[in-house]
Enzyme design. Structure first.
Site, mmCIF file in Angstrom:
data_model
loop_
_atom_site.group_PDB
_atom_site.id
_atom_site.type_symbol
_atom_site.label_atom_id
_atom_site.label_comp_id
_atom_site.label_asym_id
_atom_site.label_seq_id
_atom_site.Cartn_x
_atom_site.Cartn_y
_atom_site.Cartn_z
ATOM 1 N N ALA A 73 -69.494 -57.527 -19.570
ATOM 2 C CA ALA A 73 -68.029 -57.609 -19.497
ATOM 3 C C ALA A 73 -67.563 -57.769 -18.058
ATOM 4 O O ALA A 73 -68.195 -57.267 -17.116
ATOM 5 C CB ALA A 73 -67.414 -56.347 -20.096
ATOM 6 N N GLU A 121 -76.413 -58.017 -24.945
ATOM 7 C CA GLU A 121 -75.954 -58.034 -26.341
ATOM 8 C C GLU A 121 -75.799 -59.465 -26.865
ATOM 9 O O GLU A 121 -76.091 -59.729 -28.038
ATOM 10 C CB GLU A 121 -74.641 -57.260 -26.479
ATOM 11 C CG GLU A 121 -74.867 -55.757 -26.352
ATOM 12 C CD GLU A 121 -73.577 -54.964 -26.308
ATOM 13 O OE1 GLU A 121 -73.422 -54.037 -27.119
ATOM 14 O OE2 GLU A 121 -72.702 -55.272 -25.459
#
Length: 267
Positions: A73, A121
């Site tokens: 992120a 991820e």
């Protein structure tokens, strides 16, 4: 879809093998592919387009950054958010990871350098991970006060087992390529700089097979995971029935008997 199509500023889709292999390129090299809201939207949009494209048999997720696959992120952007903005951004972020996870065809991540947090991820959302010797993977979210939120707490234990996933997530430690290969965090470790080439070569081998068969096999693998054996075999049977009377199956049997390469109709 042409040979190359851009989705927003940070994502490119390229076609290989006459369109049978699509490369989804994370293209924000200056930020080591940190996933901003804009980039998350672009990943979601690219996956939506790929999922609807019957020509594509395999998708390879790659990076244009020399130093990283993806560092997760965009924490600079995240730091500027109010609580309300963070809540609003959550479905946007989720849609990027889910987009990759739910692609109906086989997917391969080509990983070099850092693949951390959301970056790892994105790789975990793929069916297979090819990593080069420079790869460093991990889910360090608890070290910054959150948890893996792009599927990590669910995908990692499915890959390496509950206790190993717990150790990796609770310690937030980074794992270098050789150990990542030993633990099964990645599927193949290749020489430095070879992750993309090896992943595309693997994709080409997979793409030689029936597109109908590949999608049905993926569906059976995904839907059957975690079910008891009897229920899993019912999932497999339903997937088998979906291909048994397909044009691909008829062509596959004919090509085998005629000792020639199949020309898959893809239906």
């Amino acid at each position: 879809m042409g040979d190359e199509q851009r989705f927003g500023e940070f994502v490119v889709v390229r076609r290989h093998e006459s369109g049978a292999v699509a490369e989804l390129v994370l293209d924000r090299p200056r930020a080591m592919n940190a996933v901003s809201s804009d980039m998350a939207r672009s990943i979601g949009a690219a996956c939506e387009a790929l999922g609807a494209d019957r020509e594509v048999r395999v998708v390879v997720v790659t990076s244009s950054s020399e130093r990283a696959f993806c560092v997760g992120a965009d924490l600079k952007e995240r730091n500027s958010f109010s609580d309300a903005e963070l809540v609003r951004q959550r479905p946007v972020a989720r849609a990027a990871y889910t987009g990759v996870l739910e692609l109906p065809m086989p997917t391969i991540a080509a990983v070099h350098g850092f693949a951390l947090g959301g970056g790892f991820e994105l790789a975990l959302a793929c069916d297979l991970i090819v990593a080069d010797a420079s790869a460093v993977v991990g889910l360090p979210e608890v070290s910054v006060g959150v948890i893996p939120g792009g599927g990590g707490t669910q995908l990692l234990p499915r890959r390496v087992g509950a206790a190993r996933a717990a150790e990796l997530i609770f310690t937030a430690r980074r794992v270098e390529a050789a150990e990542a290969g030993e633990l099964g965090l990645v599927d193949q470790v290749v020489a430095a700089g070879q992750d993309r080439a090896e992943a595309l070569a693997l994709a080409a081998r997979i793409a030689a097979n029936s597109p109908v068969g590949l999608r049905a096999a993926k569906r059976a693998l995904r839907l059957g995971h975690g079910l008891d054996l009897r229920a899993g075999l019912e999932v497999e049977d339903a997937a088998w029935r979906s291909v048994a009377f397909s044009a691909d199956r008829a062509e596959g049997v004919a090509a085998f008997n005629e000792k020639r390469k199949p020309q898959w109709p893809g239906e």
